[in-house]
Design an enzyme around this catalytic site. Structure first.
Site, PDB file in Angstrom:
ATOM      1  N   ARG A 241       1.048  -1.101   0.148  1.00 47.46           N
ATOM      2  CA  ARG A 241       0.109  -0.022   0.128  1.00 47.46           C
ATOM      3  C   ARG A 241       0.855   1.139   0.133  1.00 47.46           C
ATOM      4  O   ARG A 241       0.704   2.146  -0.622  1.00 47.46           O
ATOM      5  CB  ARG A 241      -0.926  -0.069   1.303  1.00 47.46           C
ATOM      6  CG  ARG A 241      -1.824   1.219   1.176  1.00 47.46           C
ATOM      7  CD  ARG A 241      -2.384   1.433   2.472  1.00 47.46           C
ATOM      8  NE  ARG A 241      -3.378   0.244   2.896  1.00 47.46           N
ATOM      9  CZ  ARG A 241      -4.288   0.213   3.958  1.00 47.46           C
ATOM     10  NH1 ARG A 241      -4.941   1.420   4.203  1.00 47.46           N
ATOM     11  NH2 ARG A 241      -5.248  -0.625   4.258  1.00 47.46           N
ATOM     12  N   ARG A 242       1.934   1.077   0.810  1.00 45.41           N
ATOM     13  CA  ARG A 242       2.873   2.464   0.731  1.00 45.41           C
ATOM     14  C   ARG A 242       3.402   2.677  -0.614  1.00 45.41           C
ATOM     15  O   ARG A 242       3.527   3.682  -0.703  1.00 45.41           O
ATOM     16  CB  ARG A 242       3.908   2.181   1.815  1.00 45.41           C
ATOM     17  CG  ARG A 242       4.589   3.397   2.357  1.00 45.41           C
ATOM     18  CD  ARG A 242       5.527   3.113   3.468  1.00 45.41           C
ATOM     19  NE  ARG A 242       6.483   1.957   3.063  1.00 45.41           N
ATOM     20  CZ  ARG A 242       7.399   1.636   3.909  1.00 45.41           C
ATOM     21  NH1 ARG A 242       7.526   2.008   5.075  1.00 45.41           N
ATOM     22  NH2 ARG A 242       8.068   0.467   3.442  1.00 45.41           N
ATOM     23  N   GLU A 263      -2.509  -2.452  -7.389  1.00 46.46           N
ATOM     24  CA  GLU A 263      -3.033  -3.441  -6.600  1.00 46.46           C
ATOM     25  C   GLU A 263      -2.154  -3.644  -5.289  1.00 46.46           C
ATOM     26  O   GLU A 263      -0.917  -3.905  -5.505  1.00 46.46           O
ATOM     27  CB  GLU A 263      -3.013  -4.941  -7.480  1.00 46.46           C
ATOM     28  CG  GLU A 263      -3.825  -5.772  -6.827  1.00 46.46           C
ATOM     29  CD  GLU A 263      -3.481  -7.167  -7.135  1.00 46.46           C
ATOM     30  OE1 GLU A 263      -3.366  -7.329  -8.334  1.00 46.46           O
ATOM     31  OE2 GLU A 263      -3.183  -8.065  -6.481  1.00 46.46           O
ATOM     32  N   CYS A 300      -1.856 -11.995  -3.034  1.00 49.22           N
ATOM     33  CA  CYS A 300      -2.946 -11.112  -2.491  1.00 49.22           C
ATOM     34  C   CYS A 300      -4.218 -11.317  -2.052  1.00 49.22           C
ATOM     35  O   CYS A 300      -4.998 -10.475  -1.557  1.00 49.22           O
ATOM     36  CB  CYS A 300      -2.910  -9.944  -3.620  1.00 49.22           C
ATOM     37  SG  CYS A 300      -3.289 -10.739  -5.146  1.00 49.22           S
TER      38      CYS A 300
HETATM   39  P1  NAP Z   1       6.771  -2.970  -2.718  1.00 49.19           P
HETATM   40  O1  NAP Z   1       7.798  -2.744  -1.483  1.00 49.19           O
HETATM   41  O2  NAP Z   1       5.386  -2.180  -2.590  1.00 49.19           O
HETATM   42  O3  NAP Z   1       7.595  -2.896  -4.051  1.00 49.19           O
HETATM   43  C1  NAP Z   1       7.053  -3.242  -5.263  1.00 49.19           C
HETATM   44  C2  NAP Z   1       7.613  -2.483  -6.353  1.00 49.19           C
HETATM   45  O4  NAP Z   1       7.662  -1.049  -6.289  1.00 49.19           O
HETATM   46  C3  NAP Z   1       9.316  -2.735  -6.126  1.00 49.19           C
HETATM   47  O5  NAP Z   1       9.790  -2.736  -7.562  1.00 49.19           O
HETATM   48  C4  NAP Z   1       9.761  -1.351  -5.559  1.00 49.19           C
HETATM   49  O6  NAP Z   1      11.228  -1.294  -5.634  1.00 49.19           O
HETATM   50  C5  NAP Z   1       8.807  -0.340  -5.928  1.00 49.19           C
HETATM   51  N1  NAP Z   1       8.545   0.557  -4.776  1.00 49.19           N
HETATM   52  C6  NAP Z   1       8.104   0.530  -3.689  1.00 49.19           C
HETATM   53  N2  NAP Z   1       7.889   1.682  -3.055  1.00 49.19           N
HETATM   54  C7  NAP Z   1       8.213   2.463  -3.846  1.00 49.19           C
HETATM   55  C8  NAP Z   1       8.189   3.926  -3.966  1.00 49.19           C
HETATM   56  N3  NAP Z   1       7.828   4.657  -2.713  1.00 49.19           N
HETATM   57  N4  NAP Z   1       8.706   4.806  -5.112  1.00 49.19           N
HETATM   58  C9  NAP Z   1       8.881   4.138  -6.200  1.00 49.19           C
HETATM   59  N5  NAP Z   1       9.093   2.675  -6.120  1.00 49.19           N
HETATM   60  C10 NAP Z   1       8.598   1.947  -5.128  1.00 49.19           C
HETATM   61  O7  NAP Z   1       6.295  -4.653  -2.505  1.00 49.19           O
HETATM   62  P2  NAP Z   1       7.012  -5.748  -2.343  1.00 49.19           P
HETATM   63  O8  NAP Z   1       8.726  -5.468  -2.280  1.00 49.19           O
HETATM   64  O9  NAP Z   1       6.630  -6.587  -3.298  1.00 49.19           O
HETATM   65  O10 NAP Z   1       6.762  -6.429  -0.914  1.00 49.19           O
HETATM   66  C11 NAP Z   1       6.755  -5.519   0.323  1.00 49.19           C
HETATM   67  C12 NAP Z   1       5.427  -5.683   0.874  1.00 49.19           C
HETATM   68  O11 NAP Z   1       4.274  -5.372  -0.176  1.00 49.19           O
HETATM   69  C13 NAP Z   1       4.985  -6.971   1.426  1.00 49.19           C
HETATM   70  O12 NAP Z   1       5.335  -7.289   2.705  1.00 49.19           O
HETATM   71  C14 NAP Z   1       3.348  -6.824   1.331  1.00 49.19           C
HETATM   72  O13 NAP Z   1       2.779  -6.266   2.510  1.00 49.19           O
HETATM   73  C15 NAP Z   1       3.010  -5.992   0.252  1.00 49.19           C
HETATM   74  N6  NAP Z   1       2.658  -6.790  -1.174  1.00 49.19           N
HETATM   75  C16 NAP Z   1       1.379  -7.016  -1.236  1.00 49.19           C
HETATM   76  C17 NAP Z   1       1.015  -7.268  -2.584  1.00 49.19           C
HETATM   77  C18 NAP Z   1      -0.332  -7.634  -2.834  1.00 49.19           C
HETATM   78  O14 NAP Z   1      -0.784  -8.023  -3.789  1.00 49.19           O
HETATM   79  N7  NAP Z   1      -1.445  -7.304  -1.871  1.00 49.19           N
HETATM   80  C19 NAP Z   1       1.763  -7.935  -3.423  1.00 49.19           C
HETATM   81  C20 NAP Z   1       3.244  -8.088  -3.241  1.00 49.19           C
HETATM   82  C21 NAP Z   1       3.566  -7.474  -1.807  1.00 49.19           C
HETATM   83  P3  NAP Z   1      12.290  -2.042  -5.068  1.00 49.19           P
HETATM   84  O15 NAP Z   1      12.274  -3.417  -5.899  1.00 49.19           O
HETATM   85  O16 NAP Z   1      13.572  -1.540  -5.242  1.00 49.19           O
HETATM   86  O17 NAP Z   1      11.828  -2.535  -3.699  1.00 49.19           O
END
Ligand code: NAP
Length: 522
Positions: A241-242, A263, A300
């Site tokens: 979400r962040r 999503e 998800c």
């Molecule tokens: P994420 O931290 O949101 O990262 C997803 C992608 O977006 C990565 O390529 C990340 O870069 C990039 N990103 C994240 N924050 C950003 C920002 N502020 N500005 C620009 N780019 C950004 O998600 P994640 O790595 O997959 O997992 C972390 C958390 O996301 C999990 O613990 C979970 O809570 C949640 N998640 C939820 C779902 C769902 O479908 N609901 C799926 C996956 C993850 P980097 O690769 O450099 O980190």
């Protein structure tokens, strides 16, 4: 594998800003080094995508269909190399990736079929009535046209089906939009292999150079710059979400705000109604356990909140589920960051609830965590809104409710969800009709007597939901309707036939379904 970005037809430079994948079973780095692109290289991808916008978007649907099929063929041709690399970078089993590859290629071919059939553009024609009184009616025709270059952020939890050539890329390319993908840092080698499959298809089909680029990037700078770039017209994102919210806010602050299809976060409320628990509690315990722990809980659609009757009315369901969890070993999460989030959120939740079960004997190496269940009462849940938060990983929260009124109050307070599931019988459906009516306002998909994990890829699927499940509840990320996220309606008024797109020409040369003077005809 050389670890550099795909900047149109060329490869990026070997910058000193590097990162590696990790083996989640050990926590050790995995070769090779990947090189973050430079801001200049990002600018080049955006310029190329902008230049490809009209030539690629104007190609006949059948030409784009061949291109998509070719991407699928090239991914399959990578064979075991792709499966083994994805397994190494995620520690998820080979079988998972054999299935995910089939889904990924199936998605590409589903969009190819949609393009071959052609009616997805929703062509509408209203003929002119020159002698209408008091004013003549013009000839008005409209259809979906491509939106322009799309930035696609790859998902950590779907290295194939929601990454470089996954659902967002497939639907954007199908709609006629060039794609710039940002590889996820958790599986860059998988991304490079799939990137090579897409790049080969671009070359083999003589697509414009900017049709596809793939950026490696450590940190958020490049992704944020891309979302802010004038050439980009939409964003596809799957993750936290962040992260999703940060990109939505950047897109909204642009001089020309653009849509972000993110999503993000869903706890997929699951209601085990009294007759279901009474009649098949043991099967529900086994089914819920499989749904919560499958893919190490990193879906998800994992059921994160499960509502039950009172403890006294839940029969052996609770003891069965506790026993399944106590007998489940630890398993590694995808990244150290996801592991830390799981542990921190779990630590925070333990003092807030009444019961907690995990397999304390399970060994923790690499990014491994223990599956668990938390238990609380509806009264406590209503007092503590933080219990609604998603914990990504193999855990769920069980909530015992003493009355239907408690369930209704909880349902009214839920955030937006991808799914909501109801287990019961025909009698329960009548008794709980008001609950179902509330859930329809909260979720994109309502499921009867099934668990929410496992999303069928088919034309009628809806994988979306109100915020924070997604950024736009009117859309779906799975299924062929996903294509309209990357298209916009354009109207042609009083254009001569020869100057119209084929879909709107009077003779219907493509033989598609159209609405003509308010009637659907082919
Ligand atoms: P994420 O931290 O949101 O990262 C997803 C992608 O977006 C990565 O390529 C990340 O870069 C990039 N990103 C994240 N924050 C950003 C920002 N502020 N500005 C620009 N780019 C950004 O998600 P994640 O790595 O997959 O997992 C972390 C958390 O996301 C999990 O613990 C979970 O809570 C949640 N998640 C939820 C779902 C769902 O479908 N609901 C799926 C996956 C993850 P980097 O690769 O450099 O980190």
């Amino acid at each position: 594998m050389n670890g550099t970005s795909f900047i149109g037809f060329t490869r990026g430079s070997e910058t000193s800003d590097t990162f590696t994948a990790f083996d989640p079973t050990t926590g050790n780095a995995v070769e090779p080094l990947f090189h973050s692109a430079t801001l200049d290289e990002l600018e080049t991808t955006a310029r190329l995508a902008d230049a490809a916008r009209i030539p690629y978007g104007d190609l006949p649907g059948k030409t784009r269909a061949k291109f998509l099929r070719s991407i699928a063929d090239n991914i399959e041709a990578l064979g075991d190399t792709l499966i083994e690399r994805a397994t190494l970078e995620t520690s998820l089993p080979n079988a998972r990736f054999i299935g995910e590859r089939a889904r990924t290629c199936g998605q590409l071919r589903m969009f190819a079929d949609l393009l071959d059939e052609g009616s997805w553009v929703e062509a509408r024609i209203d003929h002119a009535i020159p002698d209408r009184q008091p004013l003549p009616k013009p000839d008005v025709r409209s259809m979906y046209r491509p939106l322009g270059p799309v930035a696609v952020f790859c998902a950590s939890n779907f290295p194939l089906a929601y990454s470089v050539a996954g659902g967002d890329t497939a639907s954007a390319l199908a709609a006629g939009c060039p794609v710039i993908a940002i590889a996820h840092t958790a599986h860059p080698g998988t991304a490079e292999l799939v990137g090579s499959a897409v790049a080969k298809a671009v070359a083999d089909h003589n697509m414009p150079e900017g049709t596809f680029s793939l950026i490696f990037s450590k940190g958020y700078e490049l992704g944020q710059a891309l979302v802010a770039h004038r050439a980009i017209k939409a964003v596809g994102f799957t993750g936290s979400r962040r992260g999703g919210r940060a990109l939505m806010d950047i897109a909204a602050r642009r001089d020309d705000p653009i849509p972000v299809y993110a999503e993000m976060s869903s706890v997929n409320p699951t209601f085990l109604l009294p007759n279901a628990i009474a009649k098949r509690g043991d099967a529900l315990a086994a089914g819920l356990h499989a749904s919560v722990t499958g893919g190490v809980g990193q879906f998800c659609t994992k059921p994160g909140l499960v509502f039950l009757p009172s403890k006294a009315d839940s029969g052996s369901f609770l003891s069965d589920l506790r026993s399944h969890i106590s007998n489940t070993g630890a398993a590694p999460l995808l990244t150290e960051g996801i592991r830390k989030s799981y542990e921190t959120a779990s630590e925070g939740r333990r003092p807030e609830v009444e019961d907690f079960t995990e397999n304390t004997a399970a060994d923790l190496t690499g990014f491994a965590v223990r599956p668990s269940i938390f238990e609380t009462s509806a009264a406590t849940f209503l007092e503590k809104p933080e219990l609604n938060d998603e914990i990504f990983g193999p855990t769920t929260l069980l909530i015992n409710a003493d009355s239907k009124e408690e369930l209704l109050e909880i349902a009214r307070g839920l955030e937006g969800q991808l799914t909501a599931s109801i287990h019961g019988d025909e009698e329960d459906l009548v008794e709980y009709a008001d609950l179902i009516a509330i859930l329809e306002t909260k979720a994109g998909r309502l499921i009867f007597n099934g668990f929410s994990t496992g999303v069928e890829v088919c034309p009628s699927m809806v994988h979306g939901g109100p915020y924070p499940a997604t950024s736009d509840s009117r859309s779906t990320a799975v299924g062929s309707r996903a294509i309209t996220r990357f298209a916009r309606l354009v109207c042609f008024q009083n254009f001569p036939d020869a100057a119209l797109p084929d879909e709107l020409k009077e003779a219907n040369p493509l033989g598609i379904w159209r609405m003509i003077d308010s009637e659907f005809v082919r």
